[in-house]
Design a protein around this motif. Structure first.
Motif, PDB file in Angstrom:
ATOM      1  N   ARG A  40      -0.299  -2.621  -0.879  1.00  0.00           N
ATOM      2  CA  ARG A  40      -0.664  -3.634  -0.306  1.00  0.00           C
ATOM      3  C   ARG A  40      -1.209  -4.231   0.738  1.00  0.00           C
ATOM      4  O   ARG A  40      -2.662  -4.902   1.366  1.00  0.00           O
ATOM      5  CB  ARG A  40      -0.138  -5.463  -0.922  1.00  0.00           C
ATOM      6  CG  ARG A  40      -0.243  -5.759  -2.243  1.00  0.00           C
ATOM      7  CD  ARG A  40       0.570  -6.743  -2.871  1.00  0.00           C
ATOM      8  NE  ARG A  40       0.379  -7.445  -4.016  1.00  0.00           N
ATOM      9  CZ  ARG A  40       1.877  -7.903  -4.499  1.00  0.00           C
ATOM     10  NH1 ARG A  40       2.621  -8.174  -3.432  1.00  0.00           N
ATOM     11  NH2 ARG A  40       1.609  -7.951  -5.875  1.00  0.00           N
ATOM     12  N   ASP A  41      -0.318  -4.233   2.212  1.00  0.00           N
ATOM     13  CA  ASP A  41      -0.708  -3.490   3.131  1.00  0.00           C
ATOM     14  C   ASP A  41      -1.342  -3.103   3.735  1.00  0.00           C
ATOM     15  O   ASP A  41      -2.402  -3.235   4.448  1.00  0.00           O
ATOM     16  CB  ASP A  41       0.920  -3.601   4.468  1.00  0.00           C
ATOM     17  CG  ASP A  41       1.837  -4.950   3.803  1.00  0.00           C
ATOM     18  OD1 ASP A  41       1.407  -5.936   2.947  1.00  0.00           O
ATOM     19  OD2 ASP A  41       3.280  -4.083   3.954  1.00  0.00           O
TER      20      ASP A  41
ATOM     21  N   LYS B  82      15.791  -4.738  -1.526  1.00  0.00           N
ATOM     22  CA  LYS B  82      14.446  -4.492  -1.529  1.00  0.00           C
ATOM     23  C   LYS B  82      14.762  -3.266  -3.015  1.00  0.00           C
ATOM     24  O   LYS B  82      15.939  -3.027  -3.381  1.00  0.00           O
ATOM     25  CB  LYS B  82      13.809  -3.670  -0.688  1.00  0.00           C
ATOM     26  CG  LYS B  82      14.683  -2.707  -0.008  1.00  0.00           C
ATOM     27  CD  LYS B  82      14.938  -2.515   1.561  1.00  0.00           C
ATOM     28  CE  LYS B  82      16.111  -2.156   2.326  1.00  0.00           C
ATOM     29  NZ  LYS B  82      15.864  -2.539   3.784  1.00  0.00           N
TER      30      LYS B  82
ATOM     31  N   GLN C  17       4.304  -2.997  -2.242  1.00  0.00           N
ATOM     32  CA  GLN C  17       3.832  -3.356  -0.920  1.00  0.00           C
ATOM     33  C   GLN C  17       3.023  -2.653   0.215  1.00  0.00           C
ATOM     34  O   GLN C  17       2.215  -3.258   1.086  1.00  0.00           O
ATOM     35  CB  GLN C  17       5.573  -3.830  -0.278  1.00  0.00           C
ATOM     36  CG  GLN C  17       5.310  -4.807   1.691  1.00  0.00           C
ATOM     37  CD  GLN C  17       4.553  -6.270   0.688  1.00  0.00           C
ATOM     38  OE1 GLN C  17       5.463  -6.459   0.156  1.00  0.00           O
ATOM     39  NE2 GLN C  17       3.468  -6.260   2.076  1.00  0.00           N
TER      40      GLN C  17
END
Lengths: 258, 750
Positions: free
Chosen positions: B301-302, B290, B298
């Protein structure tokens, strides 16, 4: 709301008329100016309108009688307006070197009450006109000086300065005397810090009925800058009263029901 | 193609900082307005009456200067008092000064009516002092300046309505130039409001940073890395700066109500950042390759949708304050909503952008985080317990709610600002002394209009005076009646029937007053009668400034004067606050209903289900009932500050619920059953909710050392509010979804 400020003017003029010693220069001018005005043995009717610092206007009307008997100055004031105060009579007696007396007659209950005319009481009565501080002093103690000239309403005037001889730093008064006529046109009072606290305008001098050579202002307007109030006085009638007697200045209580 | 949040990260960070700096530059323009007056809209009855009253009788803003010693009837104290009275009267903005030196001895003696100054000569020996005390006790105009035991003497200053409150500083300066052995105390409403202003400043400069430090400490203990602290802290600080800058830009002033704005932002604005960081730590701990940029994208987005939804619903709820008729409450709504809006933007864009600049945490940092994640084990156990006892939780909540409803019935409303100060503060001491010894500093006036010198009107005034004098809340009662009766002593002798009686006719009354004014006593008169004798008032001071006493007195006065054609109105600063209290209640009910309906509709729309609206508003409503119920049970009054607590609850409560529901739906879509999904949600979203709530609770404990009593209560109530919201989100919401299995949380629900 100081409806009684005119009393001070009357007192001053009354006192000045008697005790001022004619001297050269400034004193002579002042003496002449005071001599032009009728300040003794006179009766007048006066309408007074006072506007206080909040713009509130009160109106009153009085009949006033003034005279001097030896060392005693007397003034009688009978209220004519407003209606509810009609007949209230105030007599002020001042003796040289003594505490005088203020007598009040209230017609609603027929009572006569006396108050001591202490300097404090008198000053308070005339608190709308600061020159009353001077009125309580003997005129011999005043120093006059001619400090220049000024034009008031198109007329050239002498500017006289009056100070307390013993306390020159205290309040001073300026008198603006018209050169041609010797009419007192303006009186300014300045405090110790040099701020003008009061200004009185005298205008429309008219001859007094019953005596020759004497005049009286028809309109007197006094502005008090400390209290932010304006008092406008209109003399409705002024006559010479040479026959006035001490008995005219006596108040008697009225018994109930009479 | 990279997400814009990474692509434009420099622009996002720079833009956010620039906006904050621009707002910060506006802050020095801010002004503080501490009075109650601005809370009352212009059109309200008492405000109109009060203005009319002030126009007729001059300022009703009274400042009391009190000298205190064992026995104030002594040369040095009275000399000092005289000098102070003279010099304080010279201050610009002081309309008038009334002191014992203005009181008059009105009597008839040896044929002379004496209206002598009461304190013309200051006594120099014990015998004269005792004589003076006797005279004080026999003179109504003088005795009001002295305490019964002569331990206090006062000077009353009437402050010009338009004079700034800073006049108190000038008064203090004058007092300091005349030192003495007596203690000098100031009192009266202008002094109280001035002190409130000072306390607002000190509270703002001390308590808010303290709250932030406490919050930072808590955040570090949760996240165990500084970026976990820095990000939420920055977002809160920047949103507070923006709101204050906006306040300055709009020309609004900081008031007792708007001081809540930073507090609300501390409670609400860090919520979004904490959830993002919790998720970031969750991703960091996952195995695999990562990068910080990848993780930043991420988490964005989440969580962008739940965060956007929580932000918008909170803004909607807070804007419910716009329905409040108190202007500062509406200001609070706009400013807090703007701050939350900015916090929302910062959380969604600025936080991921900033985070992307950091390196991946070191191994040591990850080990520290692992220790912190032990909370997860506790949360997992808690989640298991919740998912197995949903009925028990709902039942218990129902019981607590019933108790809360009963508690609400006990809630008292009190907007008396005298109660804002604590124990030994000067304000509290002087207020108590004024109430005990001088009859209070809050006034109520009964205004008369007409030919007010008519005996029948004066007799009615006398009757009202006698009736209200017995009321325990009433301190002093004065009116033209007091003055006229006192004046009769100068016209009549004690053995005459008319002595100490009202005048027999309007003419006599007029003439009494005319003679009195010849003595230069207009100011004494002008407090009760106007210059043309068309208006008069009975002036009543309130010994007990509480709303209940004021309301009782108002009712009594209305009852007494209801058939009096000459009574125009009853008003006073003592009654404005009663009207204010009614407004607080009405405004609060209105804004609460608005917020709950709005939240219901928003969630209905977002989850496309009316049940979503129901499930979200039930825990919120329960939390509100419990809060107000506790206030009633604990005897904490609803005042202008505590009334607005519900806005914080709406902001915080709805966020917690949405985060839970959103994560629960994700867990359900991953195939977990209701009980497991609830457990997993409690361990993930629950962790963020717990961190957020706990950091806010600890932060707000700082308010416990405030100078204001309401702030201390406020601190306790915020703690209770957040705790109740936390319990609702982590107990009640899981229990409800487990029991009801709502369709809108199912994976196949469209």
């Amino acid at each position: 709301m100081k409806p009684y400020s005119f009393i001070s003017i009357a007192i001053i003029l009354l006192m000045l008329s008697g005790s001022l010693k004619a001297q050269e220069g400034a004193e002579a001018i002042f003496d002449k100016a005071v001599d032009r005005m009728l300040t003794n043995q006179l009766e007048l009717s006066m309408h007074i309108e006072t506007t206080d610092n909040r713009g509130r206007v009160t109106e009153r009307e009085y009949d006033i009688l003034m005279a001097r008997f030896g060392d005693s100055d007397k003034m009688r004031m009978i209220m004519q307006q407003p209606e509810r105060a009609k007949g209230i009579t105030v007599i002020i007696t001042r003796e040289a070197g003594e505490t005088g007396v203020i007598e009040v007659f209230t017609p609603s209950n027929g009572k006569v009450r006396k108050m001591k005319a202490t300097p404090e009481n008198l000053a308070r009565v005339g608190s709308g006109f600061v020159l009353s501080d001077y009125a309580s002093q003997a005129q011999e103690e005043m120093d006059f000086s001619l400090i220049g000239s000024e034009v008031v309403d198109g007329s050239s005037c002498y500017v006289l300065e009056a100070r307390d001889a013993d306390n020159p730093s205290a309040n001073l008064a300026k008198f603006l005397v018209e050169e041609q006529t010797y009419h007192i046109r303006q009186i300014q009072v300045v405090n110790e810090t040099g701020e003008m606290v009061n200004i009185t305008h005298l205008s429309e001098f008219q001859s007094v009925e019953g005596i020759s050579g004497k005049v009286y202002p028809i309109h007197i307007q006094s502005e008090n800058f400390e209290e932010q109030s304006v008092t406008r006085m209109q003399i409705l009638r002024v006559i010479h009263r040479p026959e006035v007697q001490e008995g005219d200045f006596v108040l008697e209580p009225v018994a109930e029901g009479s | 193609m990279p997400e814009p949040v990474i692509k434009y990260r420099t622009t996002i960070v720079a833009g956010s900082i620039l906006v904050t700096l621009a707002a910060a530059l506006m802050i020095p323009r801010l002004e503080i307005s501490p009075g109650l007056d601005q809370y009352v809209p212009e059109h309200l009855e008492h405000k109109t009456y009060l203005r009319e009253l002030n126009e007729i009788f001059g300022s009703s803003e009274i400042i009391l200067v009190m000298l205190r010693s064992e026995d104030v009837v002594n040369e040095s104290t009275l000399d000092r008092l005289r000098i102070l009275a003279d010099e304080l009267g010279q201050i610009e903005g002081i309309e008038r000064v009334v002191s014992p030196f203005d009181a008059r001895d009105i009597l008839y003696e040896d044929g002379f009516m004496l209206m002598e100054p009461f304190l013309d000569e200051i006594p120099v020996d014990q015998q004269e002092r005792e004589k003076l005390k006797q005279r004080i006790n026999n003179n109504k105009m003088a005795e009001r300046f002295f305490a019964d035991d002569f331990s206090l003497v006062s000077v009353i200053l009437a402050k010009d309505q338009d004079a700034p409150d800073e006049i108190v500083d000038t008064i203090r300066k004058v007092i300091s130039t005349h030192p003495g052995e007596d203690e000098v105390l100031l009192g009266g409403l202008p002094f109280i409001t001035y002190s409130i202003k000072g306390n607002i400043k000190s509270d703002m400069s001390l308590l808010i940073p303290l709250a932030l430090i406490f919050m930072v400490g808590m955040l570090y203990s949760f996240f165990r890395e500084w970026r976990g602290v820095l990000m939420p802290f920055l977002i809160v600080a920047m949103s507070i700066i923006l709101s204050f800058g906006l306040m300055a830009l709009l020309g609004w002033k900081i008031s007792l109500i708007t001081i809540l704005m930073p507090i609300m932002l501390i409670a609400i604005a860090n919520d979004y950042g904490i959830h993002l960081l919790t998720h970031y730590q969750e991703l960091i701990r996952r195995k695999g390759r990562k990068s910080m940029k990848g993780i930043s994208v991420q988490i964005y987005r989440d969580l962008k949708r739940p965060i956007l939804i929580t932000g918008l619903t909170t803004i909607g709820g807070i804007l419910g304050l716009l329905t409040h008729s108190m202007v500062p409450a509406a200001h609070l709504g706009v400013l807090t909503a703007s701050g939350i809006g900015f916090a929302l933007i910062l959380s969604l864009w600025f936080l991921p952008a900033m985070l992307s600049y950091f390196k991946l945490p070191s191994a040591a940092s990850l080990r520290r985080q692992e220790k912190a994640v032990r909370t997860n084990r506790w949360l997992r156990r808690f989640g298991r317990w919740v998912s197995h006892h949903p009925r028990w939780i709902v039942g218990l909540t129902a019981l607590v709610t019933v108790v809360g409803i009963l508690g609400i019935l006990l809630v008292r409303v009190d907007t008396n600002i005298e109660g804002y100060f604590l124990g030994k503060s000067e304000v509290r001491r002087s207020t108590e002394l004024i109430n005990e010894e001088f009859g209070g500093s809050q006034f109520v006036s009964v205004m008369f209009e007409g030919d007010i010198l008519l005996p029948e009107i004066l007799q009615r005034m006398e009757y009202y005076e006698e009736e209200i004098r017995n009321d325990p809340a009433v301190g002093n009662v004065s009116s033209p009646v007091t003055l006229l009766k006192e004046l009769s002593k100068g016209f009549y002798e004690p053995d005459e029937q008319e002595y100490n009686q009202l005048p027999a006719s309007a003419d006599e009354a007029y003439q009494f007053l005319e003679v009195f004014s010849m003595g230069g006593n207009e100011e004494e008169m002008e407090q009760f009668i106007d210059y043309n004798f068309e208006h008069a008032r009975i002036l009543i001071s309130l010994r007990d400034g509480s709303n209940r006493s004021g309301k009782d007195l108002l009712k009594k006065l209305q009852e007494l004067t209801k058939d009096d054609p000459n009574v125009m109105f009853i008003t006073g600063n003592g009654l404005t606050k009663i009207e204010l209290a009614d407004m607080v209640i009405q405004g609060q009910i209105r804004s609460l209903i608005f917020a709950i309906v709005l939240i219901f509709l928003l969630l209905n729309f977002i989850f496309r289900s009316p049940r979503a609206g129901m499930i979200s508003t039930i825990p919120l409503s329960v939390a509100l009932i419990i809060l107000f119920g506790l206030m009633g049970i604990l005897g904490i009054s609803l005042d202008i500050a505590t009334a607005l607590l519900s806005s914080i609850m709406i902001g915080v409560g709805i966020d917690y619920t949405i985060h839970f529901l959103w994560r629960f739906k994700i867990e359900r879509s991953r195939g977990l059953d209701h009980m497991d999904a609830a457990q997993e949600t409690l361990c993930t979203a629950g962790r963020g909710i717990f961190y957020n709530a706990f950091s806010v609770i600890v932060g707000f404990l700082a308010l416990g050392i405030s100078n204001f009593a309401p702030m201390r209560y406020f601190s306790a109530l915020v703690v209770i509010s957040i705790a109740v919201c936390l319990i609702s989100a982590l107990l009640l919401v899981p229990a409800i979804v487990i029991l009801t299995k709502p369709k809108f949380l199912e994976p196949d629900y469209k």
